[in-house]
Design an enzyme around this catalytic site. Structure first.
Site, PDB file in Angstrom:
ATOM      1  N   GLU A  50      -5.249  -6.388  14.655  1.00 31.03           N
ATOM      2  CA  GLU A  50      -4.678  -5.089  14.283  1.00 31.03           C
ATOM      3  C   GLU A  50      -5.765  -4.002  14.343  1.00 31.03           C
ATOM      4  O   GLU A  50      -5.479  -2.834  14.562  1.00 31.03           O
ATOM      5  CB  GLU A  50      -4.055  -5.147  12.874  1.00 31.03           C
ATOM      6  CG  GLU A  50      -3.109  -3.989  12.599  1.00 31.03           C
ATOM      7  CD  GLU A  50      -2.224  -4.193  11.374  1.00 31.03           C
ATOM      8  OE1 GLU A  50      -1.022  -4.460  11.515  1.00 31.03           O
ATOM      9  OE2 GLU A  50      -2.746  -4.083  10.245  1.00 31.03           O
ATOM     10  N   HIS A 107      -6.383 -32.513  17.908  1.00 31.38           N
ATOM     11  CA  HIS A 107      -5.254 -33.323  18.373  1.00 31.38           C
ATOM     12  C   HIS A 107      -4.110 -32.435  18.844  1.00 31.38           C
ATOM     13  O   HIS A 107      -2.964 -32.884  18.915  1.00 31.38           O
ATOM     14  CB  HIS A 107      -4.802 -34.261  17.250  1.00 31.38           C
ATOM     15  CG  HIS A 107      -5.908 -35.167  16.813  1.00 31.38           C
ATOM     16  ND1 HIS A 107      -6.177 -36.366  17.432  1.00 31.38           N
ATOM     17  CD2 HIS A 107      -6.865 -35.018  15.856  1.00 31.38           C
ATOM     18  CE1 HIS A 107      -7.238 -36.926  16.858  1.00 31.38           C
ATOM     19  NE2 HIS A 107      -7.673 -36.113  15.898  1.00 31.38           N
ATOM     20  N   GLY A 119      -4.955  -1.623   4.841  1.00 28.90           N
ATOM     21  CA  GLY A 119      -4.164  -2.767   4.375  1.00 28.90           C
ATOM     22  C   GLY A 119      -4.836  -4.098   4.658  1.00 28.90           C
ATOM     23  O   GLY A 119      -4.957  -4.959   3.781  1.00 28.90           O
ATOM     24  N   ARG A 120      -5.322  -4.276   5.882  1.00 26.86           N
ATOM     25  CA  ARG A 120      -5.906  -5.582   6.249  1.00 26.86           C
ATOM     26  C   ARG A 120      -7.296  -5.783   5.656  1.00 26.86           C
ATOM     27  O   ARG A 120      -7.885  -6.850   5.792  1.00 26.86           O
ATOM     28  CB  ARG A 120      -5.920  -5.731   7.769  1.00 26.86           C
ATOM     29  CG  ARG A 120      -6.595  -4.595   8.509  1.00 26.86           C
ATOM     30  CD  ARG A 120      -6.281  -4.627   9.995  1.00 26.86           C
ATOM     31  NE  ARG A 120      -6.807  -3.479  10.713  1.00 26.86           N
ATOM     32  CZ  ARG A 120      -6.163  -2.311  10.848  1.00 26.86           C
ATOM     33  NH1 ARG A 120      -4.980  -2.147  10.308  1.00 26.86           N
ATOM     34  NH2 ARG A 120      -6.703  -1.327  11.524  1.00 26.86           N
ATOM     35  N   LYS A 180       0.843  -1.201   0.000  1.00 23.37           N
ATOM     36  CA  LYS A 180       0.000   0.000   0.000  1.00 23.37           C
ATOM     37  C   LYS A 180       0.880   1.254   0.000  1.00 23.37           C
ATOM     38  O   LYS A 180       0.690   2.150  -0.797  1.00 23.37           O
ATOM     39  CB  LYS A 180      -0.916  -0.014   1.232  1.00 23.37           C
ATOM     40  CG  LYS A 180      -1.813   1.188   1.327  1.00 23.37           C
ATOM     41  CD  LYS A 180      -2.791   1.075   2.474  1.00 23.37           C
ATOM     42  CE  LYS A 180      -3.528   2.395   2.657  1.00 23.37           C
ATOM     43  NZ  LYS A 180      -4.490   2.379   3.745  1.00 23.37           N
ATOM     44  N   GLU A 224      10.444  -4.543   4.835  1.00 25.33           N
ATOM     45  CA  GLU A 224      10.604  -5.954   4.455  1.00 25.33           C
ATOM     46  C   GLU A 224      10.228  -6.171   2.988  1.00 25.33           C
ATOM     47  O   GLU A 224      10.950  -6.826   2.228  1.00 25.33           O
ATOM     48  CB  GLU A 224       9.716  -6.854   5.325  1.00 25.33           C
ATOM     49  CG  GLU A 224      10.016  -6.812   6.804  1.00 25.33           C
ATOM     50  CD  GLU A 224       9.130  -5.807   7.549  1.00 25.33           C
ATOM     51  OE1 GLU A 224       8.954  -4.669   7.055  1.00 25.33           O
ATOM     52  OE2 GLU A 224       8.638  -6.174   8.630  1.00 25.33           O
ATOM     53  N   LYS A 243       8.918  -0.748  14.448  1.00 27.64           N
ATOM     54  CA  LYS A 243       9.549  -0.454  13.142  1.00 27.64           C
ATOM     55  C   LYS A 243      10.673   0.567  13.324  1.00 27.64           C
ATOM     56  O   LYS A 243      11.751   0.425  12.753  1.00 27.64           O
ATOM     57  CB  LYS A 243       8.514   0.127  12.163  1.00 27.64           C
ATOM     58  CG  LYS A 243       7.536  -0.878  11.605  1.00 27.64           C
ATOM     59  CD  LYS A 243       6.655  -0.205  10.553  1.00 27.64           C
ATOM     60  CE  LYS A 243       5.465  -1.066  10.185  1.00 27.64           C
ATOM     61  NZ  LYS A 243       4.495  -0.402   9.325  1.00 27.64           N
TER      62      LYS A 243
HETATM   63  O1  F6P Z   1       2.931  -3.229   9.864  1.00 26.49           O
HETATM   64  C1  F6P Z   1       1.573  -3.283   9.673  1.00 26.49           C
HETATM   65  C2  F6P Z   1       1.169  -2.851   8.297  1.00 26.49           C
HETATM   66  O2  F6P Z   1       1.195  -1.477   8.206  1.00 26.49           O
HETATM   67  C3  F6P Z   1      -0.183  -3.422   7.952  1.00 26.49           C
HETATM   68  O3  F6P Z   1      -1.214  -2.677   8.426  1.00 26.49           O
HETATM   69  C4  F6P Z   1      -0.092  -3.527   6.487  1.00 26.49           C
HETATM   70  O4  F6P Z   1      -1.054  -4.399   5.985  1.00 26.49           O
HETATM   71  C5  F6P Z   1       1.310  -4.043   6.319  1.00 26.49           C
HETATM   72  O5  F6P Z   1       2.047  -3.360   7.312  1.00 26.49           O
HETATM   73  C6  F6P Z   1       1.924  -3.855   4.968  1.00 26.49           C
HETATM   74  O6  F6P Z   1       1.929  -2.519   4.560  1.00 26.49           O
HETATM   75  P1  F6P Z   1       2.121  -2.124   3.056  1.00 26.49           P
HETATM   76  O7  F6P Z   1       1.019  -2.722   2.267  1.00 26.49           O
HETATM   77  O8  F6P Z   1       2.113  -0.635   3.034  1.00 26.49           O
HETATM   78  O9  F6P Z   1       3.458  -2.668   2.613  1.00 26.49           O
END
Ligand code: F6P
Length: 556
Positions: free
Chosen positions: A360, A391, A273-274, A213, A219, A516
């Site tokens: 979240e 199990h 995002g979620r 987003k 990462e 972060k």
């Molecule tokens: O670290 C949490 C977050 O901001 C989420 O809310 C989001 O879905 C994810 O990181 C990834 O963010 P992006 O889509 O901006 O890479």
């Protein structure tokens, strides 16, 4: 801005607190004898059956919960969400994931603009792009068709698409249209995930979709650079144009990264995002794998639940009922966790996705006005498919802590099998457990029953099940793309219902920021220690020691 009173200060909340004492006097094994009660607690909509008769609630509890919803202005808040008001106030954003799956002729405003045409422009672009990749008219740098896709993204840019992909994999129609194709995900910055997600893939026939987003997530950007290198070292830097596309709200950064903006698929800041699986975040990789028409059915399924949620009276409104019951369990009965237990292997990634959507969204410490809350919000969501979970962790659920459970069953299996000579077919075997577990939790087993069964005295207490453990059961007719969309939207809206009543902002996530920024300090330290031998400074004793050990091990 005028702040609202906290919900815990209202009469309705206090009445429910008092009502808990009445409820605790009833055991579920007695409540379940009342057929009228049970009948009133089974709700059906568009093939979905919700049975909440095994919740620790009475008719009066429900009436009081509906009253609480009214006092919390739940309907008004839902309306505000659907009408594009900036209910995500800390980010000054609308919350319009419902617009992502709205029909082409719907009208939904954000900032005075109807966003539906923008949504469909992107969907049309995805349709034509994915068709060209799938039919081989879009080819890679060496002229070969692109059969394999690696979707790079994390959190909301990963978990939702992974859940839907896993659920579609064994659906007849979807698997037929995915023949010969692979969709993989690269989420973790762990180099092991890079190795696993690309193992056996040929860059010549692979398309990389970078999904972020913000296009700034550390990462994802490192993984994207790693795969850009994987492609360009094999096929030359020019090949990136044919082998990398992006999904983002930040097209400027996409271009800066070196991906042609024509090969970027947009979404908007009003999609959290979620909550983004129905945007290009999910629709692009899933359409590459299954074809757009399959994914469109998924969107339709979600859209019908959006309509149901918006227009159905609370008594028959599945997401509202789910939300109110969860709130009852957390805030009044004091059960902090919730187990999501699909009796369907295709839903193995459902709990991890809902874990993010829920935790979240609702794991907050202050009200939407920034007032510290005297009550806890959110719940600890976890889960695994049945019967595997039985199990593993069900021991604790049956005889240890009380954890309200969602049992999710599918009436008709995606992959029915009947082994000759067996009492029942495999799906019946699975579903026998689905039907049995809620009763085991609710009824339990008394010492008297055990004694009658001649269980040795010294084992009676070990074999006793207290029962009175709440669960609810959801049955879906099948698990097609459409049903997967229904399930997703039901759970998304459930989370919103809880958050609206708790009076929090379910659509921001400031709690992920601190870690972060601390990681960024560590990153700088690792770099300066490695490149200039600089000593570790600025950290507490514990972190400094651990960093020291890490650096020594690496150089040793
Ligand atoms: O670290 C949490 C977050 O901001 C989420 O809310 C989001 O879905 C994810 O990181 C990834 O963010 P992006 O889509 O901006 O890479």
């Amino acid at each position: 801005m005028a702040s609202c009173p906290l919900i815990c200060d209202t009469e309705s909340w206090k009445n429910l607190k008092t009502h808990v004492e009445d409820i605790k006097k009833n055991h579920l094994r007695d409540l379940l004898k009342d057929e009228e009660r049970c009948k009133s607690m089974i709700v059906e909509h568009d093939g979905i059956v919700l049975d909440y008769s095994r919740q620790q609630v009475q008719k009066e509890t429900m009436e009081q919960l509906f009253k609480l919803a009214e006092v919390a202005q739940l309907k008004e808040k839902i309306n505000k969400m659907y009408s594009g008001e900036k209910i995500n106030s800390t980010e000054n954003r609308s919350v319009l994931h419902v617009a992502l799956r709205a029909p082409r002729d719907a009208v939904i405003y954000s900032n005075g603009n109807n966003v539906v045409p923008d949504v469909w422009n992107v969907l049309d672009k995805i349709k034509s792009f994915t068709e060209s990749v799938r039919n081989g008219s879009w080819v890679g740098a060496t002229g070969k068709a692109l059969q394999d896709v690696v979707s790079v993204g994390i959190g909301g840019s990963f978990l939702g698409p992974l859940f839907v992909h896993t659920a579609l994999q064994t659906d007849g129609e979807a698997s037929e249209s995915a023949k010969g194709r692979q969709l993989r995900f690269l989420a973790n910055v762990d180099p092991i995930d890079v190795a696993r997600s690309t193992a056996g893939l040929n860059p010549e026939t692979t398309l990389v979709v970078v999904v972020s987003k913000t296009f700034t997530t550390a990462e994802t950007m490192l993984n994207a650079r790693t795969l850009r290198e994987w492609i360009s070292s094999a096929l030359g830097p020019q090949s990136v144009a044919k082998h990398m596309v992006a999904v983002s709200t930040n097209i400027e950064l996409v271009e800066k990264f070196g991906i042609d903006p024509n090969n970027a698929f947009a979404f908007w800041d009003w999609v959290g995002g979620r909550y983004s699986v129905c945007s290009a975040v999910g629709v692009l990789p899933l359409s590459l794998q299954y074809g757009f028409s399959v994914v469109e059915k998924f969107l339709n399924g979600a859209s019908t639940i959006d309509d149901h949620f918006y227009s159905t009276p609370f008594e028959k409104n599945i997401p509202v009922l789910l939300g109110l019951l969860s709130l009852w369990n957390v805030s009044f009965l004091g059960y902090p966790a919730r187990a999501i237990l699909p009796y369907c292997q295709a839903l193995e990634k459902f709990a991890p996705h809902i874990q993010q959507v829920s935790m979240e969204s609702n794991g907050k410490g202050v009200s939407i006005d920034g007032i510290p809350l005297p009550y806890e919000t959110g719940e600890i969501d976890f889960g695994e498919p049945g019967t595997n979970g039985q199990h593993s962790f069900y021991q604790l659920i049956h005889q240890g802590r009380i954890i309200p459970c969602d049992f999710i069953g599918i009436m008709k299996s995606q992959q029915p099998v009947y082994l000759k000579g067996e009492l029942v077919n495999n799906h019946d075997e699975l579903m026998s457990n689905f039907f049995a577990q809620p009763d085991a939790l609710a009824f339990g087993k008394t010492p008297e029953q055990l004694t009658n069964e001649k269980v040795p005295h010294h084992l009676v207490s070990h074999k006793t099940f207290s029962g009175n453990r709440p669960s609810l059961s959801i049955l879906l007719p099948t698990l097609t793309a459409y049903n997967i969309g229904q399930l997703l939207a039901m759970y998304e809206h459930r989370v919103a219902v809880e958050g609206f009543i708790w009076g929090i902002n379910s659509f921001d996530q400031w709690g992920v920021e601190l870690g972060k920024s601390l990681a960024s300090q560590v990153r700088k330290q690792l770099h300066s220690s490695r490149t200039a031998g600089e000593p570790i400074k600025g950290f507490n004793y514990s972190t400094s020691t651990l960093l020291q050990r890490y650096l020594e091990a690496e150089s040793g």
